[in-house]
Write a protein that holds these residues in place. Sequence first.
Motif, mmCIF file in Angstrom:
data_model
loop_
_atom_site.group_PDB
_atom_site.id
_atom_site.type_symbol
_atom_site.label_atom_id
_atom_site.label_comp_id
_atom_site.label_asym_id
_atom_site.label_seq_id
_atom_site.Cartn_x
_atom_site.Cartn_y
_atom_site.Cartn_z
ATOM 1 N N GLN A 158 41.234 11.154 -29.184
ATOM 2 C CA GLN A 158 40.657 12.285 -28.468
ATOM 3 C C GLN A 158 39.575 12.977 -29.299
ATOM 4 O OE1 GLN A 158 44.414 14.255 -27.477
ATOM 5 N NE2 GLN A 158 43.768 14.192 -25.343
ATOM 6 N N CYS A 159 39.786 13.077 -30.585
ATOM 7 C CA CYS A 159 38.791 13.688 -31.459
ATOM 8 C C CYS A 159 37.492 12.894 -31.422
ATOM 9 C CB CYS A 159 39.327 13.778 -32.886
ATOM 10 S SG CYS A 159 38.207 14.590 -34.042
ATOM 11 N N ALA B 207 31.992 12.128 -29.299
ATOM 12 C CA ALA B 207 31.052 11.268 -28.568
ATOM 13 C C ALA B 207 30.483 12.003 -27.359
ATOM 14 C CB ALA B 207 31.745 9.978 -28.140
ATOM 15 N N ALA B 208 31.342 12.730 -26.636
ATOM 16 C CA ALA B 208 30.878 13.474 -25.472
ATOM 17 C C ALA B 208 29.848 14.529 -25.851
ATOM 18 C CB ALA B 208 32.063 14.115 -24.758
ATOM 19 N N ALA C 200 28.879 23.067 -15.685
ATOM 20 C CA ALA C 200 28.338 22.642 -14.400
ATOM 21 C C ALA C 200 27.345 21.485 -14.539
ATOM 22 C CB ALA C 200 27.667 23.819 -13.710
ATOM 23 N N ALA C 201 26.542 21.502 -15.596
ATOM 24 C CA ALA C 201 25.506 20.478 -15.737
ATOM 25 C C ALA C 201 26.073 19.132 -16.169
ATOM 26 C CB ALA C 201 24.455 20.940 -16.740
ATOM 27 N N GLN C 202 27.098 19.141 -17.001
ATOM 28 C CA GLN C 202 27.649 17.896 -17.512
ATOM 29 C C GLN C 202 29.154 17.925 -17.372
ATOM 30 O OE1 GLN C 202 26.325 17.637 -21.540
ATOM 31 N NE2 GLN C 202 24.454 16.596 -20.978
ATOM 32 N N CYS C 203 29.655 17.328 -16.334
ATOM 33 C CA CYS C 203 31.089 17.280 -16.119
ATOM 34 C C CYS C 203 31.477 15.818 -15.980
ATOM 35 C CB CYS C 203 31.461 18.068 -14.866
ATOM 36 S SG CYS C 203 33.228 18.226 -14.652
ATOM 37 N N ARG C 204 32.104 15.287 -17.015
ATOM 38 C CA ARG C 204 32.488 13.891 -16.973
ATOM 39 C C ARG C 204 33.801 13.697 -17.701
ATOM 40 N NH1 ARG C 204 28.528 10.970 -21.338
ATOM 41 N NH2 ARG C 204 28.427 12.731 -22.730
ATOM 42 N N HIS C 205 34.493 12.672 -17.347
ATOM 43 C CA HIS C 205 35.769 12.335 -17.963
ATOM 44 C C HIS C 205 35.583 11.056 -18.752
ATOM 45 C CE1 HIS C 205 39.737 10.331 -18.043
ATOM 46 N NE2 HIS C 205 40.154 11.543 -18.315
ATOM 47 N N ILE C 206 36.074 11.049 -19.961
ATOM 48 C CA ILE C 206 35.999 9.863 -20.795
ATOM 49 C C ILE C 206 37.418 9.340 -20.946
ATOM 50 C CG2 ILE C 206 35.336 8.940 -23.032
ATOM 51 C CD1 ILE C 206 33.377 11.281 -23.253
ATOM 52 N N ALA C 207 37.691 8.199 -20.379
ATOM 53 C CA ALA C 207 39.036 7.626 -20.446
ATOM 54 C C ALA C 207 39.301 7.056 -21.824
ATOM 55 C CB ALA C 207 39.187 6.528 -19.396
ATOM 56 N N VAL C 208 40.561 7.055 -22.211
ATOM 57 C CA VAL C 208 40.958 6.541 -23.526
ATOM 58 C C VAL C 208 40.500 5.096 -23.688
ATOM 59 C CG1 VAL C 208 42.924 5.954 -24.978
ATOM 60 C CG2 VAL C 208 42.901 8.118 -23.754
ATOM 61 N N ASP D 15 47.281 13.444 -22.691
ATOM 62 C CA ASP D 15 47.114 12.236 -23.498
ATOM 63 C C ASP D 15 46.071 11.296 -22.910
ATOM 64 O OD1 ASP D 15 49.088 13.071 -25.241
ATOM 65 O OD2 ASP D 15 50.681 12.086 -24.115
ATOM 66 N N ASP D 16 45.420 11.707 -21.823
ATOM 67 C CA ASP D 16 44.531 10.814 -21.081
ATOM 68 C C ASP D 16 43.090 10.808 -21.547
ATOM 69 O OD1 ASP D 16 46.244 11.595 -18.024
ATOM 70 O OD2 ASP D 16 46.603 9.967 -19.447
ATOM 71 N N GLY D 17 42.649 11.799 -22.217
ATOM 72 C CA GLY D 17 41.258 11.826 -22.639
ATOM 73 C C GLY D 17 40.750 13.234 -22.810
ATOM 74 N N VAL D 18 39.451 13.363 -22.656
ATOM 75 C CA VAL D 18 38.779 14.647 -22.776
ATOM 76 C C VAL D 18 37.737 14.742 -21.671
ATOM 77 C CG1 VAL D 18 39.127 14.766 -25.284
ATOM 78 C CG2 VAL D 18 37.013 13.813 -24.378
ATOM 79 N N ARG D 19 37.321 15.965 -21.427
ATOM 80 C CA ARG D 19 36.282 16.198 -20.432
ATOM 81 C C ARG D 19 35.301 17.181 -21.020
ATOM 82 N NH1 ARG D 19 35.981 20.268 -16.745
ATOM 83 N NH2 ARG D 19 38.149 20.813 -17.093
ATOM 84 N N LEU D 20 34.039 16.917 -20.800
ATOM 85 C CA LEU D 20 32.996 17.851 -21.206
ATOM 86 C C LEU D 20 32.819 18.818 -20.055
ATOM 87 C CD1 LEU D 20 30.866 18.695 -23.257
ATOM 88 C CD2 LEU D 20 29.311 17.061 -22.212
ATOM 89 N N SER D 21 33.192 20.060 -20.255
ATOM 90 C CA SER D 21 33.141 21.033 -19.175
ATOM 91 C C SER D 21 31.739 21.609 -19.040
ATOM 92 C CB SER D 21 34.170 22.132 -19.405
ATOM 93 O OG SER D 21 33.944 22.769 -20.632
#
Length: 82
Positions: free
Chosen positions: A5-6, A11-12, A70-78, A62-68
Motif C-alpha cells: 500500500q505504501c 506511485a499514485a 475530484a480531478a483525480q479519482c482512481r483505484h489502484i488494485a494490489v 487490504d485492497d489498495g489505495v485511492r487518490l482522492s
Amino acid sequence: MDVVQCKMARAALEWEPADLAEASGLETRAIARFEDGGAVLPGHLRAMRAALETAGIAFLGDDGVRLSGAAQCRHIAVQQAL
C-alpha cells in the motif's frame, strides 16, 4: 498500511521515497527500510501514513489505495502494483 500500500500510494502521487520522507519528517533510509520489509517504529509508520493521507491518499482496507479528489479519482488494485 503495509509495504504494498505504501508503494502504491507513492506511485499514485508520483512520489519518490525522498518525497515521502520530506512529507513525513523522516529520513529517506527509514522509508527504504520499511519498503524493503524491515522493521520501523510505530510512530514512523503513523507519520508515513499521515503524510500520504494529507497528500490525498485514501486507504481501502487490504485492497489498495485511492487518490482522492475530484480531478483525480482512481483505484489502484494490489495486483497492479505487484
